[in-house]
Design an enzyme around this catalytic site. Sequence first.
Site, short mmCIF file in Angstrom:
data_model
loop_
_atom_site.label_atom_id
_atom_site.label_comp_id
_atom_site.label_asym_id
_atom_site.label_seq_id
_atom_site.Cartn_x
_atom_site.Cartn_y
_atom_site.Cartn_z
N HIS A 136 0.87 -1.18 0.00
CA HIS A 136 0.00 0.00 0.00
C HIS A 136 0.91 1.24 0.00
CE1 HIS A 136 -2.81 2.92 1.83
NE2 HIS A 136 -3.80 2.10 1.53
N ASP A 213 3.15 -4.62 7.98
CA ASP A 213 1.94 -3.80 7.88
C ASP A 213 0.74 -4.74 7.99
OD1 ASP A 213 -0.25 -2.39 7.07
OD2 ASP A 213 0.57 -1.73 5.15
N GLN A 216 -4.43 -5.14 6.87
CA GLN A 216 -5.45 -6.03 6.27
C GLN A 216 -5.46 -7.41 6.91
OE1 GLN A 216 -7.78 -5.15 4.23
NE2 GLN A 216 -7.01 -3.11 3.78
N LYS A 239 -10.32 -0.78 10.50
CA LYS A 239 -10.46 -1.99 9.67
C LYS A 239 -10.83 -3.20 10.53
CE LYS A 239 -7.32 -0.18 6.27
NZ LYS A 239 -7.95 0.29 5.06
N CYS A 379 -4.65 2.48 -3.70
CA CYS A 379 -3.39 2.97 -3.09
C CYS A 379 -2.25 1.99 -3.35
CB CYS A 379 -3.54 3.22 -1.60
SG CYS A 379 -4.64 4.56 -1.23
#
Length: 584
Positions: A136, A213, A216, A239, A379
């Site tokens: 991202h 990261d 997600q 999220k 993104c």
Amino acid sequence: MNATSITLPKMKPASFDVERIRGDFPILHQQVHGKPLVYLDNAASAQKPRAVIDAIKHYYENDHANIHRGVHALSERATALYDEARIKVQKFIGAPCLRELIFTRGATEAINLVAQTFGRVHVHAGDEVILTALEHHSNIVPWQVLCWEKHAHLRVVPVTDAGELRLDELEKMINPATKIIAVAHVSNALGTVNPIQKIIDLAHKHGVYVLIDGAQATPHLAVDVRELDCDFYVFSGHKVYGPTGIGALYGKPQHLELMPPYQTGGDMISYVSFAKTTWNELPYKFEAGTPNIAGAIGLAAAVDYIDAIGKDMIAAHEHKLLEYATERVAAIPGVRIIGTAKEKASVLSFIVNDPPMSALDVGTRLDLDGVAIRTGHHCCQPLMERFGIAGTARASFAMYNTIEEVDVLADTLEKIVASARPRVVVSTNGQPIYPEPVADNPQQAADEIAEFFDAVDDWAEKYQYLIDIGGKLAPMPEVLKTEPNRVKRCQSTVFMHARTRPGTADVIEFLADSDADIVRGELALLQKLYCGQRAAEILAFDIQGFMERIGLERNLSPGRRTGLSEMIARVKHYAGQVAQKSSK
Ligand code: PLP
């Protein structure tokens, strides 16, 4: 309810009851464009259960005050709630102790924090930072900026056609100059679950630090940072069914202790004098200013909610949805799935290529049937470039989605693709044909258009009108589709080229094109208003009032409104130049 009682029963349900879960999410029970909402944009942001909404409401109605150093009851209660939130979030990702869990605004801020503190200390001229092709922008740009500042280099692990990381390439890439690897746990654009354990082990074998990261991953997979042994792990509250504006950074304490502060000010200090200032202990060293107290409390309620249902149950349900959706969407002729990794979580990205249809059109048409998905580059522009596409349509699933909703998505998509017509290419032998004026002035043209819009109630019909006029847009020769003619800040590719009508001093005309039918419709609308009209009249015409009158303002997403404003600004800018020249 007292300050610390906003928790759900710890007893996990024996089975996964999606209808009961749906009952906990008030926002899901609404109609959009007259159809039941099917919310499949969860990778962008998940909806909030009542437990989260109530926790925030309860806090503001009963317990709010600024935290730390307060001597009164409300401040003590707010502080206790904030501290309790940290414990819950710490446990949620398996962080061994509280000092290692820093509240941030989200994943983006957490990555920037690490790049600007840890990165600045550890990365020097000639060093290398390794990213992957599926990151991202939030996990690209902070590292890119660091590398610019430090004269270091970015290296990028490529992905296969299926969207899986080339670990063989990563192995070859690591060398003594490699300092940090920053990689997504799960790709937001493709859904690929990356083999982060292998990556962490490989990196550590070579003395390289790893940031994961987890934006997600945290909504879908059980995460245990202690087991992973990563150096940093970041994620966003919104999220995982929590509020926006809150997220967390886990860091190994030996790193956090040595890192300089990211921001300075109140709360992150131990002692301040004009001669010398010392830093607060962890985690407060990295939480300058009044934090997002309500956000942390909401996030804790979200974490409780997830725990009460059980990550395993959620993952199994979402996996079923993804498998079924993949099967249904893959069976639609003309649709191609982008991202076919063996390990995937909750994301189904696809394009319509026969006949070619822009992702924006797919998303806009699905929205008319109440189906909310995301379209564009997500993104991840470098990843889109890797696949040679401008963007995808992306359906992403959450615990409250159902098999019936997947059917609505697939049935509607099937209908949309079946009704798509290949665009008729009108040959002009390379000669541009500028449209004739449709009325004596922009106001008259506007009145004629508004007459149709006034007579029709249904937005779907108005939308169809735009598609129809877009279908008749005067062709724009390829030679005019240049970079200077590209309109920026649009969700699709848009070109516009204006000129003064030959033989006149101040009559404006323009050609335009886009890969999205809906945008072609907007461009055709602007041609009807502006083409063949005098610059002064174009400038005097109240376009904003017209857009509001026909309801376009209300019915366009903010992203589309931005694009349309840019197109209007182009014409007006040109008209301004012409008016100025002709008045001299
Ligand atoms: N990383 C990934 C993989 C994401 O999907 C996102 C958001 O879409 C982010 C980082 C940025 O998260 P936020 O905007 O909440 O900071």
